[in-house]
Design a protein around this motif. Structure first.
Motif, PDB file in Angstrom:
ATOM      1  N   LYS A 195      37.595  35.403  38.688  1.00 46.72           N
ATOM      2  CA  LYS A 195      37.767  34.938  40.354  1.00 46.72           C
ATOM      3  C   LYS A 195      39.157  34.729  40.440  1.00 46.72           C
ATOM      4  O   LYS A 195      39.525  35.556  41.376  1.00 46.72           O
ATOM      5  CB  LYS A 195      36.921  33.761  40.547  1.00 46.72           C
ATOM      6  N   VAL A 196      39.859  34.244  39.599  1.00 49.38           N
ATOM      7  CA  VAL A 196      41.289  34.271  39.903  1.00 49.38           C
ATOM      8  C   VAL A 196      41.931  35.865  39.890  1.00 49.38           C
ATOM      9  O   VAL A 196      42.886  36.232  40.700  1.00 49.38           O
ATOM     10  CB  VAL A 196      42.042  33.376  38.696  1.00 49.38           C
ATOM     11  N   ASP A 220      39.193  48.739  46.029  1.00 52.73           N
ATOM     12  CA  ASP A 220      38.627  47.486  46.765  1.00 52.73           C
ATOM     13  C   ASP A 220      37.484  47.597  47.034  1.00 52.73           C
ATOM     14  O   ASP A 220      36.804  46.432  46.918  1.00 52.73           O
ATOM     15  CB  ASP A 220      39.303  47.865  48.348  1.00 52.73           C
ATOM     16  N   ARG A 221      36.625  48.645  47.038  1.00 47.87           N
ATOM     17  CA  ARG A 221      34.884  48.696  46.821  1.00 47.87           C
ATOM     18  C   ARG A 221      34.472  48.068  45.826  1.00 47.87           C
ATOM     19  O   ARG A 221      33.541  47.395  45.780  1.00 47.87           O
ATOM     20  CB  ARG A 221      34.503  50.064  47.455  1.00 47.87           C
ATOM     21  N   LYS A 222      34.990  48.319  44.602  1.00 44.84           N
ATOM     22  CA  LYS A 222      34.809  48.039  43.376  1.00 44.84           C
ATOM     23  C   LYS A 222      34.527  46.366  43.223  1.00 44.84           C
ATOM     24  O   LYS A 222      33.926  45.890  42.389  1.00 44.84           O
ATOM     25  CB  LYS A 222      35.644  48.580  41.899  1.00 44.84           C
ATOM     26  N   LEU A 223      35.601  45.759  43.782  1.00 49.36           N
ATOM     27  CA  LEU A 223      35.883  44.609  43.873  1.00 49.36           C
ATOM     28  C   LEU A 223      34.751  43.547  44.575  1.00 49.36           C
ATOM     29  O   LEU A 223      34.690  42.227  44.255  1.00 49.36           O
ATOM     30  CB  LEU A 223      37.087  43.963  44.393  1.00 49.36           C
ATOM     31  N   GLU A 224      34.173  44.275  45.278  1.00 47.30           N
ATOM     32  CA  GLU A 224      32.899  43.757  45.928  1.00 47.30           C
ATOM     33  C   GLU A 224      31.735  43.453  44.770  1.00 47.30           C
ATOM     34  O   GLU A 224      30.803  42.378  45.262  1.00 47.30           O
ATOM     35  CB  GLU A 224      32.214  44.683  46.952  1.00 47.30           C
ATOM     36  N   ASN A 225      31.703  44.058  43.691  1.00 45.94           N
ATOM     37  CA  ASN A 225      30.950  43.717  42.748  1.00 45.94           C
ATOM     38  C   ASN A 225      31.355  42.898  41.637  1.00 45.94           C
ATOM     39  O   ASN A 225      32.474  42.522  41.683  1.00 45.94           O
ATOM     40  CB  ASN A 225      30.739  45.083  41.942  1.00 45.94           C
TER      41      ASN A 225
END
Length: 525
Positions: free
Chosen positions: A250-251, A367-372
């Protein structure tokens, strides 16, 4: 928010109830930047006050049951123990907490990178927990002497009754930017904010969007509430235990997301500028035509002309601007050079636009990948590809290595440390319209007042405070009054052969001031 002055004041009031009159048996460390103070009582033999001097996470916690490590610990201040805690206080307008004991004081300074714990004996000798330069230690000692310490809310409550919000903002520097942006801009009155910090329940919540633990008097949207606490001690215990339970994933996700958003914003602005430039088109042909027309009409050109009217190849009259300082031949060459430069610049603009557009698209994909929910390995791989660690290291190295002060909560002032550092400050760091100060006729530090907006005049009162700093960091430090030269940096020159730290002034003004660090001047970390 847990280290905000108001919450620290609240902590001091509570600590007097919890540990006042307790005897200190032992002081030691077994973790980096943490001091453990053993204060057993009848109910809790292993009771401890734990002070964290970590620059990012400074706090004070009372734990009723803490066991000392069997090895890998180091004792501190043994020659002063045992001793009784008589009173816990805080400076009336600064984050300096003082523990008054029988034969010494312990000071806890919350100062960013300079956060520290310092013992002062009855002869005013200082013994720091973390190493500190002798010169800085003297400054800290002088600060301690000037501070007025309190152990209750009385001074603030008295001001709340007679002051309006504007006066409170001027009086208390603990009303920082974060309080103003997060609460005052939302229509909450300052007096309400202050009383809520001092007396309201404290909400500790987890914000997974940026992997942080929130500590404040109000409910936060989209955050998972961990608990609502009536005391600072209960809240800080919950805060610390939950902070260290945040997962690495998360960090790291939060750090990458912050980096990506900043980069997208920066690239977006550049792409818009480049797109506008490309849409205008290349002026290569226009400049080449002007060069050819001037060449044909060279007999009509004379030095001193600022323009000329000639007929173009279609028979229409055009006006061509000239540089009156240049000869006819140089003016012709100037347009051919401009045509060549325009061609190169236009091609580079297209090339750079395509390059930045690819970076922008890549970051949008990240940025889209970080949604997962990505694994730690995947996140570390993204961090490596983006070069975040390297960029952060470069940023750290690029931080100016000067003494840094903030005057009146607004004006940034930088002070050189030695001759070479003075040269670095004046010749490489200072901007042309920054103010430059130096004590007259004596050796001392170069001092630079950063001017972010040259159109906004700097008050004379601020100039005098900066001049006092310059006098303080000079051989005139012990004088009652000292003359200080000041000018804009653009009038400061270093002539060939001058020694390190030596400069010459093309023009200057002089202020007569008292050498001191003014009360309205705070150290910046």
């Amino acid at each position: 928010m847990y280290k905000n002055y108001l919450y620290l004041l609240r902590a001091v009031v509570e600590l007097n109830e919890l540990i006042k009159n307790h005897s200190i048996r032992e002081i030691y460390t077994q973790e980096k930047d943490k001091l453990f103070i053993s204060i057993p009582d009848q109910n809790f033999e292993k009771k401890h006050l734990i002070i964290s001097a970590n620059p990012q996470k400074p706090y004070l916690i009372v734990r009723n049951n803490h066991s000392k490590a069997k090895k890998n610990y180091k004792n501190f201040f043994e020659e002063f123990l045992p001793s009784k805690i008589n009173l816990v206080e805080i400076a009336d307008n600064d984050r300096i907490i003082r523990f008054s004991c029988d034969n010494f004081y312990i000071y806890f300074l919350v100062r960013g990178a300079n956060t520290n714990i310092i013992l002062m004996d009855l002869n005013n000798n200082l013994f720091p927990f973390k190493k500190i330069e002798e010169e800085k230690l003297k400054i800290v000692s002088e600060e301690f002497q000037k501070c007025h310490f309190v152990s209750s809310y009385d001074h603030i409550l008295k001001d709340l009754q007679v002051m309006n919000d504007e006066d409170l903002l001027k009086t208390y520097k603990f009303i920082d930017r974060k309080i103003q942006t997060e609460f005052l801009t939302k229509g909450v009155e300052l007096k309400t904010v202050i009383t809520d910090f001092l007396f309201n329940e404290i909400i500790v919540a987890r914000d997974d969007s940026n992997a942080s633990i929130i500590f404040q008097p109000y409910v936060v949207d989209d955050a998972e509430i961990i608990g609502k606490f009536d005391t600072y001690q209960d809240a800080i215990n919950a805060f610390v235990s939950n902070y260290y339970s945040l997962s690495k994933e998360k960090v790291l996700t939060a750090n990458i997301r912050k980096f990506v958003n900043n980069e997208l914003e920066r690239l977006s602005a550049k792409l818009n500028n480049l797109k506008a430039r490309i849409e205008i088109g290349s002026r290569e042909d226009e400049y080449a035509n002007y060069g050819n027309l001037l060449l044909i009409n060279i007999s009509a050109l004379k030095k001193g002309l600022d323009k000329i009217q000639v007929k173009n190849f279609e028979g229409k009259e055009v006006t061509i601007k000239l540089d009156p300082k240049l000869t006819p031949q140089k003016n012709i060459e100037r347009y051919f050079d401009k045509a060549k430069s325009e061609k190169i610049e236009y091609e580079k603009s297209i090339e750079l636009y395509n390059e930045l557009k690819n970076k922008f698209d890549y970051l949008k994909n990240v940025d889209r990948k970080l949604e997962n929910d990505l694994s730690l390995d995947e996140l570390e791989n993204i961090e490596k590809q983006l070069g975040i660690k390297k960029k952060m290291e470069l940023q750290d190295k690029s931080q100016p290595n000067f003494r840094h002060f903030l005057v009146d909560g607004k004006y940034h002032v930088y002070v050189g440390k030695d001759s070479k550092n003075n040269d670095e400050l004046t010749l490489r760091f200072a901007k042309q319209n920054d103010y430059w100060f130096h004590a007259r006729s004596v050796s001392g530090s170069h001092v630079v007042l950063r001017v972010d907006n040259p159109k906004e005049p700097v008050p004379k009162s601020v100039l005098k405070k900066v001049a006092s700093l310059a006098a303080y960091y000079s051989k005139a430090k012990s004088a009652g009054l000292a003359p200080v030269s000041y000018t804009f940096k653009k009038y400061v020159v270093k002539k060939k052969g001058m020694e390190a730290g030596k400069v010459a002034l093309l023009k200057e003004e002089v202020l007569l001031v008292k050498p001191e660090i003014p009360p309205e001047c705070e150290t910046v970390d």
